[in-house]
Design an enzyme around this catalytic site. Sequence first.
Site, PDB file in Angstrom:
ATOM      1  N   CYS A  62      43.237 -14.181 -13.775  1.00 50.64           N
ATOM      2  CA  CYS A  62      42.377 -13.413 -14.674  1.00 50.64           C
ATOM      3  C   CYS A  62      40.988 -13.314 -14.070  1.00 50.64           C
ATOM      4  O   CYS A  62      40.347 -12.267 -14.088  1.00 50.64           O
ATOM      5  CB  CYS A  62      42.238 -14.090 -16.029  1.00 50.64           C
ATOM      6  SG  CYS A  62      43.780 -14.426 -16.845  1.00 50.64           S
TER       7      CYS A  62
ATOM      8  N   CYS B 212      44.050 -17.973 -16.549  1.00 49.82           N
ATOM      9  CA  CYS B 212      44.347 -18.537 -15.237  1.00 49.82           C
ATOM     10  C   CYS B 212      43.400 -17.945 -14.206  1.00 49.82           C
ATOM     11  O   CYS B 212      42.637 -17.041 -14.498  1.00 49.82           O
ATOM     12  CB  CYS B 212      45.782 -18.225 -14.837  1.00 49.82           C
ATOM     13  SG  CYS B 212      46.041 -16.457 -14.726  1.00 49.82           S
TER      14      CYS B 212
ATOM     15  N   ASP C   3     -16.294 -10.612 -10.220  1.00 48.05           N
ATOM     16  CA  ASP C   3     -16.314  -9.424  -9.404  1.00 48.05           C
ATOM     17  C   ASP C   3     -17.070  -8.352 -10.194  1.00 48.05           C
ATOM     18  O   ASP C   3     -17.090  -8.392 -11.415  1.00 48.05           O
ATOM     19  CB  ASP C   3     -14.862  -9.000  -9.171  1.00 48.05           C
ATOM     20  CG  ASP C   3     -14.754  -7.982  -8.068  1.00 48.05           C
ATOM     21  OD1 ASP C   3     -15.544  -8.074  -7.113  1.00 48.05           O
ATOM     22  OD2 ASP C   3     -13.897  -7.100  -8.162  1.00 48.05           O
TER      23      ASP C   3
ATOM     24  N   ASP D 197     -10.099  -8.372 -10.611  1.00 44.16           N
ATOM     25  CA  ASP D 197      -8.972  -7.589 -11.105  1.00 44.16           C
ATOM     26  C   ASP D 197      -7.774  -7.699 -10.169  1.00 44.16           C
ATOM     27  O   ASP D 197      -6.753  -7.072 -10.380  1.00 44.16           O
ATOM     28  CB  ASP D 197      -9.363  -6.128 -11.339  1.00 44.16           C
ATOM     29  CG  ASP D 197      -9.969  -5.489 -10.107  1.00 44.16           C
ATOM     30  OD1 ASP D 197      -9.894  -6.101  -9.023  1.00 44.16           O
ATOM     31  OD2 ASP D 197     -10.511  -4.385 -10.222  1.00 44.16           O
TER      32      ASP D 197
ATOM     33  N   CYS E  34       3.250   1.775   2.900  1.00 44.43           N
ATOM     34  CA  CYS E  34       4.564   1.118   2.851  1.00 44.43           C
ATOM     35  C   CYS E  34       5.560   2.030   2.159  1.00 44.43           C
ATOM     36  O   CYS E  34       6.705   2.191   2.592  1.00 44.43           O
ATOM     37  CB  CYS E  34       4.512  -0.180   2.050  1.00 44.43           C
ATOM     38  SG  CYS E  34       3.219  -1.299   2.530  1.00 44.43           S
TER      39      CYS E  34
ATOM     40  N   CYS F 263       0.842  -1.195   0.000  1.00 53.01           N
ATOM     41  CA  CYS F 263       0.000   0.000   0.000  1.00 53.01           C
ATOM     42  C   CYS F 263       0.875   1.242   0.000  1.00 53.01           C
ATOM     43  O   CYS F 263       2.089   1.165   0.145  1.00 53.01           O
ATOM     44  CB  CYS F 263      -0.872   0.018   1.249  1.00 53.01           C
ATOM     45  SG  CYS F 263       0.129   0.031   2.719  1.00 53.01           S
TER      46      CYS F 263
ATOM     47  N   ASP G  84      -9.456  -8.593  -4.379  1.00 58.19           N
ATOM     48  CA  ASP G  84     -10.041  -9.928  -4.343  1.00 58.19           C
ATOM     49  C   ASP G  84      -8.991 -11.035  -4.404  1.00 58.19           C
ATOM     50  O   ASP G  84      -9.305 -12.176  -4.703  1.00 58.19           O
ATOM     51  CB  ASP G  84     -11.081 -10.100  -5.454  1.00 58.19           C
ATOM     52  CG  ASP G  84     -10.653  -9.457  -6.735  1.00 58.19           C
ATOM     53  OD1 ASP G  84      -9.433  -9.326  -6.940  1.00 58.19           O
ATOM     54  OD2 ASP G  84     -11.524  -9.095  -7.544  1.00 58.19           O
TER      55      ASP G  84
END
Length: 805
Positions: A86, A83, A499, A698, A18, A15, A702
């Site tokens: 490197c 080697c 929904d 969506d 946060c 949200c 939900d």
Amino acid sequence: MDQKEANLQITGMTCAACANRIEKGLNKLEGVEEANVNFALETTKIKYDPNKTDIAKFKEKVQALGYDLVMDRTEFDITGMTCAACANKIEKRLNKLDGVEKATVNFALETAQVEFSPSQISVQDMKEAIKKLGYSLEQKQEKAGEQVDHRQKEIEKQQGKFLFAAILAFPLLWAMVSHFEFTSFIWLPDMFMNPWVQFALATPVQFIIGGQFYVGAYKALKNKSANMDVLVALGTSAAYFYSLYLSIASIGSDAHMVELYYETSAVLITLIILGKLFEAKAKGRSSEAIKKLMGLQAKQATVVRNGQELVIPIEEVLAGDLVYVKPGEKVPVDGQIVEGQSALDESMLTGESIPVDKSVGDYVIGSTINKNGFLKIEATKVGKDTALAQIIKVVEEAQGSKAPIQRMADVISGVFVPIVVGIAVITFLIWYFAVSPGEFAEALEKFIAVLVIACPCALGLATPTSIMAGSGRAAEFGILFKGGEYLETAHRLDTIIVDKTGTVTNGKPDLTDVIAADGVDEQQLLALVGSAERSSEHPLAEAIVDGIKEKGIALSSVEQFTAIPGHGIQAVVEGKQVLVGTRKLMAKHSIDIQSQLNVMEGLEKQGKTAMLAAIDGRYAGLVAVADTIKDTSREAISRLHDMGLDVVMITGDNAQTAQAIADQAGIKHVIAEVLPEGKAEEVKKLQSAGKKVAMVGDGINDAPALATADIGMAIGTGTDVAMEAADITLIRGDLNSIADAIVISRKTIVNIKQNLFWALAYNSLGVPIAAVGLLAPWLAGAAMAFSSVSVVLNALRLQRIKLKR
Ligand SMILES: Nc1ncnc2c1ncn2[C@@H]1O[C@H](COP(=O)(O)OP(=O)(O)OP(=O)(O)O)[C@@H](O)[C@H]1O
Ligand SMILES: [Cu+]
Ligand SMILES: [Mg+2]
């Protein structure tokens, strides 16, 4: 003072609060000039002094708060290392680069793994820095690319093997064909009848080409299982070694008189390899969906940096870049329009052919086509965060996943082989002792034919190929199954819960009515309601605020704010107590609204959502907003009904409004006034009544219901592909996709069943035919190859599923 800016991705925010917390935390850090956190984009922009702090500290802080800063991760192949020193040098250099969080170089594998912040450093920058040291980095191909390449290599390998085997097996076949009496007129070089020539031809086929079967058989037996390789190795070895035995035994006698079976093993192996080749080719076609998707990616982009227009490769575009998109051009990355307007063709991602009009503030999706306007966009997601990249990832994962129905096939194949070996042995014994006693060669032939025809390879292919083709086809219509199991479960659904807001309706309500109570000034009412609603993130609040702003009413700041989920809001504005929300909310605060109920119901019957407002404990008026149903909803609902599905609409809104909307959409069952957390409960109720339930939403409020349902479908807005709670993502926000997803699932299941039936029928009919001696071993091999190929081809039919619209 030095100053740098970092753009980083944050995960875990749920949200806006946060975001605030993180922002505050970051701003408190020493050396941070200014930190901004964008909740919607899940990003943070930090201006800081690199001498005092660094990204690692930011990460630490964000993690301490319970979120995470994510880095991009990539892998390079390194060339030029001689080697371990490197490797050290490269590792140190990479780690010193700004924006690189952590780099590790593996000398033995010649690879480097780098965690970096893509907004600060690009892959190109890293390559250049290492080039200066005298080595070169090559970014490892994305997994998808590897898979396709891998398959191509496999095809080439099998092709080579087939050719080699065919050339060697041909003389053996020739010798066999011309040795029957009725074919004895066919000319045959004498040499081909020589046992040692035959031996020389058959041996490389048996061990070089056929070596893969021995290896496979060994691996299977070591794991105490048996598979096709065991059967092939067993069958061909029997023919080969028996022939070898006869060849040795015939030394000294007239070689032309012995009957050998080298061709059985060589021709069999050749045909099986041919089958594998066809199979690999057909399987290659089933990954076409992925190839198509990857081909959609734009190759370059026009960005503006330091006031200069640059055309750069797509990999180098950074989040935050200003990107120009000319008419007719592909949108290179996901972004938000900052200037211009245009129609965008999104058909490649959604299957929807009508272009979508977009203007400033709207989000555009990478790989869609800008039809007519000139657009300036700010890149929001690049690289593997783009919608397209996520779609590819989801489809890939789904294609590689198993469906539960496959377990049955796996179990059958598991016990099949030992049983088959048993039947083959019995066949041999019956022939050798009962049917034609003493005829070892004849009995051996039947033994081999039974082994080969009984091979359950088609059974193993039946499910995975259908799942691949079905999920690939679905993706072309913007339907993303997260895994094979959902592709399977979807056909069992009988109840679809949709929904209301944002799913059946467009989810963008407009303020339509304002009725102030007697003695209340409308302007003042709206100013208070608008100011209070400004703190709410609810779409209803947004509609109210927008509507009030349009009326030119100035809003003031809020002193106190509480959202009461499912009921409304409570706030203090200009020292006044403001309540906005449902009847229940008013009742709870003992506010008398009796006189308003008629008016309110009238509005609700029109499908409007009316919200009551009270100021300082007294009813002050009501505001109503109207959401419209999507153009496609009615048709889609009737399609679902025609398919025999029960459709239920669920909403937190009041019963009258819900009923009015349901009537418009043709929905017969409505569950209204459900609190946000109650939606999952409703799903459970239906499930315990024995229903197979899909929840379509969506994903905003939900998610628990999506997760509870047998299938959760997230109806997308185009940008958010990888929704956590959903099992199926419908990229286009059109309810027709629900029906389409179920149609695809049903067809895929039918297809799998056809495949399983065919594979089993082929085996169970083939075995008795071979046992009574009606099938030469090489014919059995051809039949086996044919059965595998036909299963794959049948699965590929799913790639052409037509959806009725
Ligand atoms: N910010 C708000 N301001 C005023 N009323 C609100 C607010 N939030 C919720 N409400 C009231 O609470 C009711 C229920 O809200 P809820 O979020 O549960 O469902 P919804 O968004 O209306 O519908 P759906 O469940 O379809 O998304 C709303 O219809 C409205 O009357
Ligand atoms: Cu097989
Ligand atoms: Mg809602």
